[in-house]
Motif scaffolding. Structure first.
Motif, PDB file in Angstrom:
ATOM      1  N   PHE A 185     -64.148 -57.154 -31.627  1.00  0.00           N
ATOM      2  CA  PHE A 185     -65.013 -57.832 -32.597  1.00  0.00           C
ATOM      3  C   PHE A 185     -66.032 -58.656 -31.826  1.00  0.00           C
ATOM      4  CE2 PHE A 185     -60.986 -57.030 -34.747  1.00  0.00           C
ATOM      5  CZ  PHE A 185     -61.450 -56.274 -35.807  1.00  0.00           C
ATOM      6  N   ASP A 186     -67.269 -58.130 -31.777  1.00  0.00           N
ATOM      7  CA  ASP A 186     -68.299 -58.677 -30.899  1.00  0.00           C
ATOM      8  C   ASP A 186     -69.670 -58.445 -31.547  1.00  0.00           C
ATOM      9  OD1 ASP A 186     -70.273 -58.931 -28.846  1.00  0.00           O
ATOM     10  OD2 ASP A 186     -68.828 -58.371 -27.324  1.00  0.00           O
ATOM     11  N   PRO A 187     -70.539 -59.454 -31.544  1.00  0.00           N
ATOM     12  CA  PRO A 187     -71.882 -59.273 -32.114  1.00  0.00           C
ATOM     13  C   PRO A 187     -72.664 -58.139 -31.469  1.00  0.00           C
ATOM     14  CG  PRO A 187     -71.485 -61.592 -31.585  1.00  0.00           C
ATOM     15  CD  PRO A 187     -70.317 -60.813 -31.048  1.00  0.00           C
ATOM     16  N   ALA A 188     -72.341 -57.776 -30.241  1.00  0.00           N
ATOM     17  CA  ALA A 188     -73.056 -56.703 -29.538  1.00  0.00           C
ATOM     18  C   ALA A 188     -72.851 -55.341 -30.195  1.00  0.00           C
ATOM     19  CB  ALA A 188     -72.610 -56.648 -28.075  1.00  0.00           C
ATOM     20  N   LYS A 189     -71.908 -55.233 -31.100  1.00  0.00           N
ATOM     21  CA  LYS A 189     -71.644 -53.953 -31.780  1.00  0.00           C
ATOM     22  C   LYS A 189     -72.632 -53.690 -32.927  1.00  0.00           C
ATOM     23  CE  LYS A 189     -67.555 -53.274 -29.664  1.00  0.00           C
ATOM     24  NZ  LYS A 189     -66.197 -53.003 -29.927  1.00  0.00           N
ATOM     25  N   ARG A 190     -73.514 -54.635 -33.180  1.00  0.00           N
ATOM     26  CA  ARG A 190     -74.461 -54.497 -34.290  1.00  0.00           C
ATOM     27  C   ARG A 190     -75.414 -53.330 -34.056  1.00  0.00           C
ATOM     28  NH1 ARG A 190     -76.072 -57.779 -38.538  1.00  0.00           N
ATOM     29  NH2 ARG A 190     -78.164 -57.401 -39.299  1.00  0.00           N
ATOM     30  N   THR A 191     -75.560 -52.484 -35.084  1.00  0.00           N
ATOM     31  CA  THR A 191     -76.514 -51.378 -35.050  1.00  0.00           C
ATOM     32  C   THR A 191     -77.497 -51.461 -36.216  1.00  0.00           C
ATOM     33  OG1 THR A 191     -75.034 -49.953 -36.327  1.00  0.00           O
ATOM     34  CG2 THR A 191     -74.868 -49.832 -33.910  1.00  0.00           C
ATOM     35  N   HIS A 192     -77.196 -52.263 -37.216  1.00  0.00           N
ATOM     36  CA  HIS A 192     -78.014 -52.389 -38.430  1.00  0.00           C
ATOM     37  C   HIS A 192     -79.338 -53.085 -38.105  1.00  0.00           C
ATOM     38  CE1 HIS A 192     -79.024 -53.159 -42.611  1.00  0.00           C
ATOM     39  NE2 HIS A 192     -79.092 -54.442 -42.356  1.00  0.00           N
ATOM     40  N   SER A 193     -80.446 -52.496 -38.495  1.00  0.00           N
ATOM     41  CA  SER A 193     -81.750 -53.119 -38.245  1.00  0.00           C
ATOM     42  C   SER A 193     -82.634 -53.143 -39.488  1.00  0.00           C
ATOM     43  CB  SER A 193     -82.466 -52.391 -37.104  1.00  0.00           C
ATOM     44  OG  SER A 193     -82.666 -51.035 -37.458  1.00  0.00           O
ATOM     45  N   SER A 194     -82.145 -52.666 -40.605  1.00  0.00           N
ATOM     46  CA  SER A 194     -82.917 -52.655 -41.853  1.00  0.00           C
ATOM     47  C   SER A 194     -83.095 -54.088 -42.361  1.00  0.00           C
ATOM     48  CB  SER A 194     -82.149 -51.824 -42.891  1.00  0.00           C
ATOM     49  OG  SER A 194     -82.613 -52.103 -44.182  1.00  0.00           O
TER      50      SER A 194
ATOM     51  N   ALA B 120     -70.046 -56.328 -37.443  1.00  0.00           N
ATOM     52  CA  ALA B 120     -71.234 -56.731 -36.687  1.00  0.00           C
ATOM     53  C   ALA B 120     -72.521 -56.410 -37.444  1.00  0.00           C
ATOM     54  CB  ALA B 120     -71.240 -56.059 -35.313  1.00  0.00           C
ATOM     55  N   ASP B 121     -72.490 -55.413 -38.318  1.00  0.00           N
ATOM     56  CA  ASP B 121     -73.673 -55.035 -39.096  1.00  0.00           C
ATOM     57  C   ASP B 121     -73.887 -55.913 -40.332  1.00  0.00           C
ATOM     58  OD1 ASP B 121     -74.561 -53.099 -37.376  1.00  0.00           O
ATOM     59  OD2 ASP B 121     -73.685 -51.424 -38.490  1.00  0.00           O
ATOM     60  N   LEU B 122     -72.981 -56.852 -40.572  1.00  0.00           N
ATOM     61  CA  LEU B 122     -73.154 -57.772 -41.706  1.00  0.00           C
ATOM     62  C   LEU B 122     -74.080 -58.916 -41.315  1.00  0.00           C
ATOM     63  CD1 LEU B 122     -69.430 -58.042 -42.898  1.00  0.00           C
ATOM     64  CD2 LEU B 122     -71.257 -56.627 -43.887  1.00  0.00           C
ATOM     65  N   ASP B 123     -74.739 -59.482 -42.321  1.00  0.00           N
ATOM     66  CA  ASP B 123     -75.559 -60.667 -42.122  1.00  0.00           C
ATOM     67  C   ASP B 123     -74.832 -61.925 -42.580  1.00  0.00           C
ATOM     68  OD1 ASP B 123     -78.037 -59.324 -41.241  1.00  0.00           O
ATOM     69  OD2 ASP B 123     -77.949 -58.443 -43.247  1.00  0.00           O
ATOM     70  N   LEU B 124     -73.867 -61.726 -43.450  1.00  0.00           N
ATOM     71  CA  LEU B 124     -73.174 -62.836 -44.088  1.00  0.00           C
ATOM     72  C   LEU B 124     -71.822 -62.332 -44.576  1.00  0.00           C
ATOM     73  CD1 LEU B 124     -72.938 -65.434 -45.939  1.00  0.00           C
ATOM     74  CD2 LEU B 124     -74.682 -64.398 -47.358  1.00  0.00           C
TER      75      LEU B 124
END
Length: 191
Positions: free
Chosen positions: A39-48, A120-124
């Protein structure tokens, strides 16, 4: 039942005090953690630009899961329309939620890398349960770099540092207001 043990353990200070008082036994906090490699912020792929609000867990009445409908209505009433409520998990209330929510996305149960990417792809992250004694999913969201809004009832209030890693809402109105504040302000979410 608890008096049979030599010591008692509980996942939060409030519950520990209760169990110690009722049992008359010494007690200890049962600390927990999460895998911060998984569980790491670096896993984020969402950019929309679409805001992604997440809720993870069993979809059951006792989790206060239907409060997601109130969150959706509140956001829409305040002009926020480009959002998805990402519901990760499954349970008896899934069909009812699907009927009630216009902006829902259901992933079902996720595990491992798929779950860590979803966080990681969540904003909130919102966790409306008022009965959970701990709330591992809140730890997983925070480890993923996602601010959380939780109730002031139960264990999650001991996980979130109010106004630092998210908000601890004292009531339903405050929960909606805190969710709206984070949904409306990308800078606040990043902070």
């Amino acid at each position: 039942f608890y008096r049979l043990a030599n010591v008692v353990m509980a996942p939060n200070p409030e519950l520990l005090e209760l169990v110690q008082r009722v049992s008359g036994r010494p007690g200890f906090l049962m600390r927990r953690g999460v895998d911060t490699v998984l569980f790491d912020p670096a896993k984020r792929t969402h950019s929309s630009p679409t805001l992604r609000i997440g809720c993870v867990g069993r979809l059951s009445v006792e989790k206060n899961i239907h409060f997601l409908s109130s969150i959706e209505r509140h956001l829409l009433a305040h002009g926020i329309t480009d959002f998805k409520i990402c519901i990760i998990g499954d349970g008896a209330e899934r069909d009812k939620l699907a009927q009630d929510l216009q902006h829902a996305e259901f992933t079902g149960v996720l595990r491992g890398e798929a779950l860590s990417r979803a966080y990681a792809d969540l904003d909130l992250f919102v966790f409306p349960s008022k009965t959970d004694t701990f709330g591992n999913v809140v730890l997983e969201a925070l480890a993923s770099g996602v601010p959380a809004v939780v109730t002031a009832s139960g264990g999650p209030k001991f996980i979130v540092s109010d106004r630092e890693t998210g908000f601890v809402a004292p009531d339903d109105d405050a929960f909606l207001a805190r969710t709206l504040a984070l949904a409306s302000d990308a800078g606040l979410r990043r902070k």
